[in-house]
Enzyme design. Structure first.
Site, short mmCIF file in Angstrom:
data_model
loop_
_atom_site.label_atom_id
_atom_site.label_comp_id
_atom_site.label_asym_id
_atom_site.label_seq_id
_atom_site.Cartn_x
_atom_site.Cartn_y
_atom_site.Cartn_z
N CYS A 187 0.76 -1.17 -0.15
CA CYS A 187 0.17 0.05 -0.25
C CYS A 187 1.05 1.44 -0.05
CB CYS A 187 -0.95 -0.09 1.10
SG CYS A 187 -2.39 -1.28 1.06
N HIS A 233 -2.32 6.41 4.64
CA HIS A 233 -3.36 5.50 4.04
C HIS A 233 -4.69 5.32 4.90
CE1 HIS A 233 -3.96 1.83 2.04
NE2 HIS A 233 -3.56 0.79 3.06
N ASN A 289 -10.65 1.04 1.13
CA ASN A 289 -9.34 1.07 0.95
C ASN A 289 -8.72 0.78 -0.39
OD1 ASN A 289 -6.56 0.40 1.12
ND2 ASN A 289 -6.74 -1.12 2.95
#
Length: 357
Positions: A136, A273, A310
């Site tokens: 990520c 994030h 996400n």
């Protein structure tokens, strides 16, 4: 003074909305292929309380990761006003390549960056296109790499993209599948001469923990009983990831701020994030605790996870683009603001950038 300055941003928000209600008809199983034993409605309700996610976005069936990466890139290029033929680098962060609708096979040859360059019709052979696999934190790491190339005198202008279609690698029998989504974010970065208090990257740091942490996020078989063991889906040890992030991401963010002599009180926004609302809030609290502070500004952390989910490498650049362009009514950026980009993900990898707008 020369610094790496973001001169343009763009993003692609998929059009297909998947709400939590859509998951209430799913049959969820444990990693031992046994029924969870709780009705899907209860699973979904608990999920939203923990993660903050109410809905997420999936790409339309005809689009791939490289397609949406191109769309975000085109917007970033328009926003910057540059001639794309003047780009020295195209860096695309992703984790699964192109996954065609209805399949689970990754296609990353040629590299997605090469496909984006092809789609943009850039002819210059001096524009080097490559992919980065860093979990990520990929887009943040791509920015760190571009900054390093600039400082080494090997480039002056780069296009850094984070794009992913996680909806095509999720196991519908795993409750963690509700976390993941699709999206793309891009930035044009240029090495420019600026005054001491001018814009640009002030410092960065990155860390990898790959001993016992290496497989906290991995690919594995479906939780469905008697599922095909040859087919792999994204899997996550949620508790392990949470504990890892809460402890180590704040340390990396502080290290980054310390490298450029910036105090936490001078940070206006943290673009972190978008993985889990409680985890993100916990990381911010832990960061301020490292400075001996408990008075956390209410508006320091923009959030998009509630409606975008996400989207891995796309979460940070997409969120930054939204706020930078005034599309979030709760947050704004002004010239001179100091911000932090930070991310955590598979590897396990962590990174952070301190940036002056």
């Amino acid at each position: 003074m020369w610094r790496s300055v973001i001169t343009g941003t763009g993003s692609y928000i998929p059009t297909e909305v998947k709400t939590n209600q859509d998951f209430t008809s799913h049959n969820f199983y444990t990693d031992q292929n046994e029924p969870i034993g709780v009705c899907p409605n209860v699973v979904v309700e608990k999920f939203q309380k923990i993660t903050g996610i109410a809905e997420r976005r999936y790409v339309a069936s005809h689009l791939t990761t490289s397609d949406i990466a191109t769309l975000a890139a085109e917007e970033a290029i328009r926003n910057s006003g540059i001639d794309p033929e003047t780009l020295d680098m195209i860096i695309v962060a992703h984790n699964f390549g192109n996954v065609i609708e209805g399949t689970i096979q990754s296609d990353a040859v040629p590299a997605l960056a090469s496909r984006v360059k092809h789609n943009l019709k850039i002819k210059s052979p001096n524009c080097v296109a490559y992919d980065i696999l860093f979990g990520c934190p990929g887009w943040v790491q791509g920015m760190i790499q571009a900054d390093a190339f600039f400082k080494a005198g090997m480039a002056k202008k780069a296009l850094v993209i984070g794009a992913e279609t996680l909806s095509r690698v999720i196991d519908m029998y795993d409750r963690d599948s509700m976390i993941f989504s699709d999206g793309a974010g891009a930035s044009v970065v240029e090495y420019q001469q600026v005054p001491e208090d001018g814009s640009g990257i002030l410092a960065s740091c990155a860390r990898s923990h790959s001993v016992e942490e290496a497989y906290y996020i991995n690919m594995n078989k479906s939780y469905m009983p008697n599922g095909d063991p040859r087919v792999r889906y994204i899997k996550m040890k949620g508790r392990k990831v949470y504990e890892y992030a809460i402890k180590l991401v704040p340390e990396a963010m502080k290290e980054c701020l310390d490298l450029c002599g910036v105090d936490i009180k001078d940070v206006k926004k943290v673009f972190i994030h978008q993985a889990n609302e409680k985890m993100d809030e916990g990381m911010i609290q832990a960061l301020f605790k490292l400075y001996g502070r408990r008075d956390i500004p209410e508006d320091i952390m923009p959030m998009s996870i509630h409606y975008l989910g996400n989207s891995s490498v796309a979460t940070v650049p997409t969120l930054y683009d939204i706020v930078r362009k005034g599309q979030d009514e709760k947050h704004e950026l002004n010239d001179g603001d100091i911000i932090l980009f930070a991310s955590v993900g598979a590897g396990m990898n962590i990174n952070a950038i301190c940036y002056r707008v």
